[in-house]
Design an enzyme around this catalytic site. Structure first.
Site, mmCIF file in Angstrom:
data_model
loop_
_atom_site.group_PDB
_atom_site.id
_atom_site.type_symbol
_atom_site.label_atom_id
_atom_site.label_comp_id
_atom_site.label_asym_id
_atom_site.label_seq_id
_atom_site.Cartn_x
_atom_site.Cartn_y
_atom_site.Cartn_z
ATOM 1 C CG LEU A 102 6.103 -13.177 1.154
ATOM 2 C CD1 LEU A 102 5.389 -13.285 -0.002
ATOM 3 C CD2 LEU A 102 5.647 -11.884 2.104
ATOM 4 C CG ASP A 103 3.071 -15.681 7.024
ATOM 5 O OD1 ASP A 103 2.225 -16.346 6.413
ATOM 6 O OD2 ASP A 103 2.852 -14.709 7.590
ATOM 7 C CE1 TYR A 104 2.862 -24.369 3.661
ATOM 8 C CE2 TYR A 104 0.795 -24.069 5.018
ATOM 9 C CZ TYR A 104 1.469 -24.770 4.127
ATOM 10 O OH TYR A 104 0.721 -26.229 3.369
ATOM 11 C CB THR A 106 1.977 -14.168 3.446
ATOM 12 O OG1 THR A 106 1.464 -14.161 4.815
ATOM 13 C CG2 THR A 106 1.964 -12.748 2.780
ATOM 14 N NE ARG A 190 -0.095 -13.929 8.201
ATOM 15 C CZ ARG A 190 -1.221 -14.456 7.588
ATOM 16 N NH1 ARG A 190 -2.301 -14.317 7.956
ATOM 17 N NH2 ARG A 190 -1.370 -14.880 6.217
#
Length: 235
Positions: A102-104, A106, A190
């Protein structure tokens, strides 16, 4: 019986099979004193395996459901000193890694394991493990934009697979919705929303493979039960 080295490393909890292949190619693994850099190499019973010069010992397999907070990195360490997922598990003497990322910015459900075969199954595209996200976008998504999200939009030069989209509420300021996908492309949700003209202001992974965050808060984690792991393997 012989086993491919990368499969053996994954089963031993060193890393996912793909990551184990990177270790081999980088010359970080040796068998009986010989550094191995070929992916087809086989391991036999009784072989001494070293990773970064340290003997390989088999670990009990675990899989952890973690509620990743926002502003936490899905890496083992960060050059900028930002907190990482593995910071939450320093008390466990296990070689853990995340199943996907999961990105930073999220938050949400993230699986953490030392079981390379389980990780490989959950991340392989052919298995189409569904993941549902709660999404808040700027502005009102029109019917045509929602249709595009459902049918597929082009991101990074490739069309996304069809998605399930359920609108919770929508007005001129924000649209709140659930999006369910089975792909795992970089920052996919996103990018999908941006492709139809809307920035995502909040993103949380709500569920994956039948698992959810019920009763959990950011930073909480728990071990999966054997039944939950069996259900994941059966998906």
């Amino acid at each position: 019986m012989s086993t491919r080295l990368q499969k053996y490393l994954a089963e031993a909890g060193v890393a996912s099979r793909r990551k184990s292949e990177e270790y081999i190619l980088a010359g970080r693994v040796s068998i009986n004193g010989t550094v191995i850099t070929e992916l087809g190499t086989k391991v036999e019973a009784g072989d001494e395996i070293l990773v970064d010069g340290k003997p390989l010992t088999l670990e009990e397999k675990v899989c952890i459901l973690f509620y990743k907070p926002s502003q936490v990195m899905c890496t083992s360490e960060d050059p900028q000193g930002r907190p990482t997922v593995l910071d939450y598990f320093k008390g466990l003497e296990l070689r853990l890694y995340t199943v996907g990322r999961l990105d930073y910015d999220t938050e949400g459900l993230l699986l953490v394991t030392n079981d390379g075969e389980l990780a490989n199954k959950l991340t392989h595209p052919r298995n189409k493990i569904e993941k549902t996200y709660y999404v808040v976008c700027r502005g009102k998504l029109e019917k045509e934009e929602l249709r595009k999200l459902r049918e597929g939009v082009e991101i990074d030069g490739k069309l996304t697979a069809p998605a399930r989209v359920k609108v919770i509420s929508s007005d001129k300021q924000n649209t709140r919705l659930y999006i369910t996908i089975h792909e795992g492309r970089n920052r996919q949700i996103r990018k999908m929303c941006y492709a139809v003209g809307h920035d995502v202001t909040f993103l949380r992974r709500e569920s994956e493979g039948g698992l959810n965050l019920e009763g959990m808060r950011p930073g909480n984690w728990r071990y999966l039960t054997s039944l939950e792991i069996d259900n994941l393997l059966a998906t």
